[in-house]
Design a protein around this motif. Structure first.
Motif, PDB file in Angstrom:
ATOM      1  N   ALA A 130       2.018  -4.559   0.739  1.00  0.00           N
ATOM      2  CA  ALA A 130       1.281  -3.734  -0.149  1.00  0.00           C
ATOM      3  C   ALA A 130      -0.258  -3.841   0.148  1.00  0.00           C
ATOM      4  CB  ALA A 130       1.462  -4.045  -1.504  1.00  0.00           C
ATOM      5  N   ARG A 131      -0.395  -4.946   0.617  1.00  0.00           N
ATOM      6  CA  ARG A 131      -1.984  -5.556   0.805  1.00  0.00           C
ATOM      7  C   ARG A 131      -2.661  -4.925   2.312  1.00  0.00           C
ATOM      8  NH1 ARG A 131      -1.054 -10.776  -1.624  1.00  0.00           N
ATOM      9  NH2 ARG A 131       0.086 -11.338   0.320  1.00  0.00           N
ATOM     10  N   LEU A 132      -1.366  -4.792   3.305  1.00  0.00           N
ATOM     11  CA  LEU A 132      -1.850  -4.220   4.682  1.00  0.00           C
ATOM     12  C   LEU A 132      -2.111  -2.775   4.052  1.00  0.00           C
ATOM     13  CD1 LEU A 132       0.772  -5.479   7.214  1.00  0.00           C
ATOM     14  CD2 LEU A 132      -1.543  -6.325   6.609  1.00  0.00           C
ATOM     15  N   TRP A 133      -1.255  -2.145   3.395  1.00  0.00           N
ATOM     16  CA  TRP A 133      -1.551  -0.614   3.056  1.00  0.00           C
ATOM     17  C   TRP A 133      -3.004  -0.418   2.488  1.00  0.00           C
ATOM     18  CZ3 TRP A 133      -2.037   2.354  -1.357  1.00  0.00           C
ATOM     19  CH2 TRP A 133      -1.935   3.610  -1.216  1.00  0.00           C
ATOM     20  N   LEU A 134      -3.201  -1.370   1.345  1.00  0.00           N
ATOM     21  CA  LEU A 134      -4.418  -1.145   0.759  1.00  0.00           C
ATOM     22  C   LEU A 134      -5.636  -1.206   1.630  1.00  0.00           C
ATOM     23  CD1 LEU A 134      -3.517  -2.983  -2.698  1.00  0.00           C
ATOM     24  CD2 LEU A 134      -4.042  -0.543  -2.421  1.00  0.00           C
ATOM     25  N   TRP A 135      -5.502  -2.259   2.467  1.00  0.00           N
ATOM     26  CA  TRP A 135      -6.392  -2.442   3.437  1.00  0.00           C
ATOM     27  C   TRP A 135      -6.789  -1.303   4.468  1.00  0.00           C
ATOM     28  CZ3 TRP A 135      -6.259  -2.313   8.817  1.00  0.00           C
ATOM     29  CH2 TRP A 135      -7.354  -2.865   9.573  1.00  0.00           C
ATOM     30  N   ALA A 136      -5.743  -0.688   4.829  1.00  0.00           N
ATOM     31  CA  ALA A 136      -5.761   0.312   5.566  1.00  0.00           C
ATOM     32  C   ALA A 136      -6.594   1.481   5.016  1.00  0.00           C
ATOM     33  CB  ALA A 136      -4.204   0.791   6.068  1.00  0.00           C
ATOM     34  N   VAL A 137      -6.081   1.565   3.777  1.00  0.00           N
ATOM     35  CA  VAL A 137      -6.528   2.802   2.860  1.00  0.00           C
ATOM     36  C   VAL A 137      -8.172   2.786   2.823  1.00  0.00           C
ATOM     37  CG1 VAL A 137      -6.746   3.663   0.686  1.00  0.00           C
ATOM     38  CG2 VAL A 137      -4.423   3.476   1.531  1.00  0.00           C
ATOM     39  N   ARG A 138      -8.403   1.514   2.413  1.00  0.00           N
ATOM     40  CA  ARG A 138     -10.269   1.303   2.377  1.00  0.00           C
ATOM     41  C   ARG A 138     -10.757   1.332   3.805  1.00  0.00           C
ATOM     42  NH1 ARG A 138      -7.982  -3.258  -1.078  1.00  0.00           N
ATOM     43  NH2 ARG A 138      -8.537  -4.715   0.627  1.00  0.00           N
ATOM     44  N   ARG A 139     -10.119   0.804   4.953  1.00  0.00           N
ATOM     45  CA  ARG A 139     -10.819   0.777   5.952  1.00  0.00           C
ATOM     46  C   ARG A 139     -10.909   1.943   6.794  1.00  0.00           C
ATOM     47  NH1 ARG A 139     -11.991  -4.199   8.060  1.00  0.00           N
ATOM     48  NH2 ARG A 139     -12.770  -2.868   9.741  1.00  0.00           N
ATOM     49  N   HIS A 140      -9.786   2.732   6.637  1.00  0.00           N
ATOM     50  CA  HIS A 140      -9.544   3.934   7.499  1.00  0.00           C
ATOM     51  C   HIS A 140      -9.420   5.216   6.638  1.00  0.00           C
ATOM     52  CE1 HIS A 140      -9.144   1.293  11.029  1.00  0.00           C
ATOM     53  NE2 HIS A 140      -8.736   0.500  10.222  1.00  0.00           N
ATOM     54  N   PRO A 141     -10.440   5.629   6.188  1.00  0.00           N
ATOM     55  CA  PRO A 141     -10.463   7.086   5.275  1.00  0.00           C
ATOM     56  C   PRO A 141      -9.818   8.111   6.243  1.00  0.00           C
ATOM     57  CG  PRO A 141     -12.718   6.218   5.810  1.00  0.00           C
ATOM     58  CD  PRO A 141     -11.855   5.184   6.297  1.00  0.00           C
ATOM     59  N   HIS A 194      -7.525   8.185   7.871  1.00  0.00           N
ATOM     60  CA  HIS A 194      -5.957   8.105   8.015  1.00  0.00           C
ATOM     61  C   HIS A 194      -5.357   8.137   6.477  1.00  0.00           C
ATOM     62  CE1 HIS A 194      -5.625   7.027  12.309  1.00  0.00           C
ATOM     63  NE2 HIS A 194      -6.648   6.499  11.970  1.00  0.00           N
ATOM     64  N   ARG A 195      -6.318   8.348   5.598  1.00  0.00           N
ATOM     65  CA  ARG A 195      -5.701   8.481   3.977  1.00  0.00           C
ATOM     66  C   ARG A 195      -4.587   9.439   3.738  1.00  0.00           C
ATOM     67  NH1 ARG A 195     -11.458   7.037   1.237  1.00  0.00           N
ATOM     68  NH2 ARG A 195     -11.596   4.755   1.765  1.00  0.00           N
ATOM     69  N   PRO A 196      -4.770  10.519   4.171  1.00  0.00           N
ATOM     70  CA  PRO A 196      -3.655  11.711   3.938  1.00  0.00           C
ATOM     71  C   PRO A 196      -2.375  11.098   4.449  1.00  0.00           C
ATOM     72  CG  PRO A 196      -5.658  12.655   4.636  1.00  0.00           C
ATOM     73  CD  PRO A 196      -5.925  11.296   4.950  1.00  0.00           C
ATOM     74  N   ARG A 197      -2.309  10.581   5.858  1.00  0.00           N
ATOM     75  CA  ARG A 197      -1.000  10.155   6.391  1.00  0.00           C
ATOM     76  C   ARG A 197      -0.645   8.778   5.254  1.00  0.00           C
ATOM     77  NH1 ARG A 197       1.333  10.967  11.089  1.00  0.00           N
ATOM     78  NH2 ARG A 197       3.350  10.060  11.257  1.00  0.00           N
ATOM     79  N   LEU A 198      -1.461   8.008   4.907  1.00  0.00           N
ATOM     80  CA  LEU A 198      -1.140   6.788   4.321  1.00  0.00           C
ATOM     81  C   LEU A 198      -0.527   6.932   3.053  1.00  0.00           C
ATOM     82  CD1 LEU A 198      -4.337   4.404   5.319  1.00  0.00           C
ATOM     83  CD2 LEU A 198      -1.766   3.867   5.843  1.00  0.00           C
ATOM     84  N   LEU A 199      -1.386   8.015   2.248  1.00  0.00           N
ATOM     85  CA  LEU A 199      -0.835   8.420   0.826  1.00  0.00           C
ATOM     86  C   LEU A 199       0.571   9.146   0.905  1.00  0.00           C
ATOM     87  CD1 LEU A 199      -4.190   9.672  -0.503  1.00  0.00           C
ATOM     88  CD2 LEU A 199      -2.968   7.598  -1.231  1.00  0.00           C
ATOM     89  N   ALA A 200       0.822   9.734   1.963  1.00  0.00           N
ATOM     90  CA  ALA A 200       2.139  10.464   2.020  1.00  0.00           C
ATOM     91  C   ALA A 200       3.066   9.747   2.372  1.00  0.00           C
ATOM     92  CB  ALA A 200       2.020  11.527   3.326  1.00  0.00           C
ATOM     93  N   GLU A 201       2.816   8.528   3.217  1.00  0.00           N
ATOM     94  CA  GLU A 201       4.076   7.519   3.365  1.00  0.00           C
ATOM     95  C   GLU A 201       4.161   6.892   2.251  1.00  0.00           C
ATOM     96  OE1 GLU A 201       3.545   7.051   8.360  1.00  0.00           O
ATOM     97  OE2 GLU A 201       2.543   5.363   6.837  1.00  0.00           O
ATOM     98  N   ALA A 202       3.178   6.249   1.566  1.00  0.00           N
ATOM     99  CA  ALA A 202       3.292   5.697   0.112  1.00  0.00           C
ATOM    100  C   ALA A 202       4.115   6.708  -0.948  1.00  0.00           C
ATOM    101  CB  ALA A 202       2.179   5.301  -0.556  1.00  0.00           C
ATOM    102  N   GLY A 203       4.056   7.873  -0.824  1.00  0.00           N
ATOM    103  CA  GLY A 203       4.796   8.909  -1.590  1.00  0.00           C
ATOM    104  C   GLY A 203       5.981   8.923  -1.306  1.00  0.00           C
ATOM    105  N   ALA A 204       6.290   8.640  -0.141  1.00  0.00           N
ATOM    106  CA  ALA A 204       7.880   9.006   0.335  1.00  0.00           C
ATOM    107  C   ALA A 204       8.471   7.488   0.083  1.00  0.00           C
ATOM    108  CB  ALA A 204       7.750   9.047   1.912  1.00  0.00           C
ATOM    109  N   VAL A 205       7.770   6.357   0.211  1.00  0.00           N
ATOM    110  CA  VAL A 205       8.542   5.037  -0.321  1.00  0.00           C
ATOM    111  C   VAL A 205       8.751   5.204  -1.815  1.00  0.00           C
ATOM    112  CG1 VAL A 205       8.071   2.648  -0.516  1.00  0.00           C
ATOM    113  CG2 VAL A 205       7.375   3.893   1.601  1.00  0.00           C
TER     114      VAL A 205
END
Length: 282
Positions: free
Chosen positions: A137-148, A150-161
């Motif tokens: 979860a921390r890795l995901w939050l770090w990626a969301v903050r640091r890599h705007p 990539h946010r659509p892909r990150l959010l889509a993967e979190a939604g799938a999870v």
């Protein structure tokens, strides 16, 4: 002064190549293990079912997914990224967050402030273990903050999870089957040891050079217990080499590491490495 390390051309370009059959087997293994869990669990054979999830956790984050992060299999980018997403979703994780955090780790290590993947290496064993439940979860939050970007892909993967976990919970609550819910629980429990195994054990962040900031493991018992995956130093030095070739990379690199006095953590008898181990002090 440390001499320049050998280039991949000097060590052998064959180290970056893996046969198509071995690549196909590596990519199929996670899906076969997930399917085997369903079969065993549905039949009530819980011991092998749990074993399948344990093996799946190992071959994803530490092996096949890892090679996909580094694009070691030379697949087209879209195919590579799709496989990374699919394979990490098998363990309810974000493949894109893994990619971003791991490549950042290779750039930043041993930075204690901007390397969330290896944060567990900078404290005690207990601190590393305690960080396990929320590690991904921390890795995901770090990626969301640091890599705007990539946010659509990150959010889509979190939604799938979330969708997969919710569906598993629903099937259990509805009384249909607990097989998916147990799978989700096992997948989550498996994340608890990741900071210990992938950060605390292999890294030595106080080392003065790149050769001393990651541990060098040798010995037949180490190879057996870790299934030939305790080659983190070698991987840091040559990330383009896929995991199937790490043992051979280590063998070819040993003379160079010996000349520079890189200490060996020897677990069991076996060839490789002339220097003595330096025990961990934290």
């Amino acid at each position: 002064m440390t001499a320049p390390r050998p280039s991949l051309a000097e060590l052998g370009r064959d180290l970056t190549r893996v046969g198509r059959g071995r690549v196909a087997a590596a990519l199929l293994t996670p899906f076969l293990l997930a399917g085997a869990y369903v079969v065993f669990a549905s039949l009530g054979f819980w011991f092998p079912a749990v074993g399948c999830v344990v093996a799946l956790s190992f071959v994803t984050y530490g092996s096949v997914s890892h090679d996909l992060v580094h694009r070691c299999y030379r697949l087209p980018r879209r195919v590579n990224d799709a496989l990374l997403t699919a394979i990490e979703l098998l363990m309810l994780r974000s493949g894109r967050a893994y990619l971003l955090a791991h490549l950042n780790h290779h750039t930043r290590h041993p930075d204690p402030h901007d390397d969330p993947e290896a944060a567990g290496a900078h404290g005690t064993l207990w601190q590393a273990a305690r960080s396990g439940p929320f590690f991904f979860a921390r890795l995901w939050l770090w990626a969301v903050r640091r890599h705007p970007r990539h946010r659509p892909r990150l959010l889509a993967e979190a939604g799938a999870v979330a969708l997969l976990a919710g569906a598993a919970a629903f099937t259990a609550v509805a009384g249909w089957t607990v097989v998916p819910a147990v799978y989700v629980g096992l997948a989550y429990l498996g994340t608890w040891v990741v900071p210990v195994i992938t950060a605390y054990v292999p890294h030595a962040p106080r080392g003065e050079t790149a050769l001393l900031q990651t541990r060098r493991f040798r010995g037949r018992l180490a190879r057996l217990v870790a299934l030939d995956h305790l080659y983190h130093l070698e991987h840091h030095l040559y990330p383009a080499v896929p995991h199937q070739n790490w043992p051979e990379l280590a063998r070819r690199l040993d003379p160079y590491l010996d000349r520079h006095g890189v200490p060996v953590v020897r677990i069991g008898p076996g060839p490789g490495g002339a220097a003595c181990a330096t025990p961990r002090t934290t």
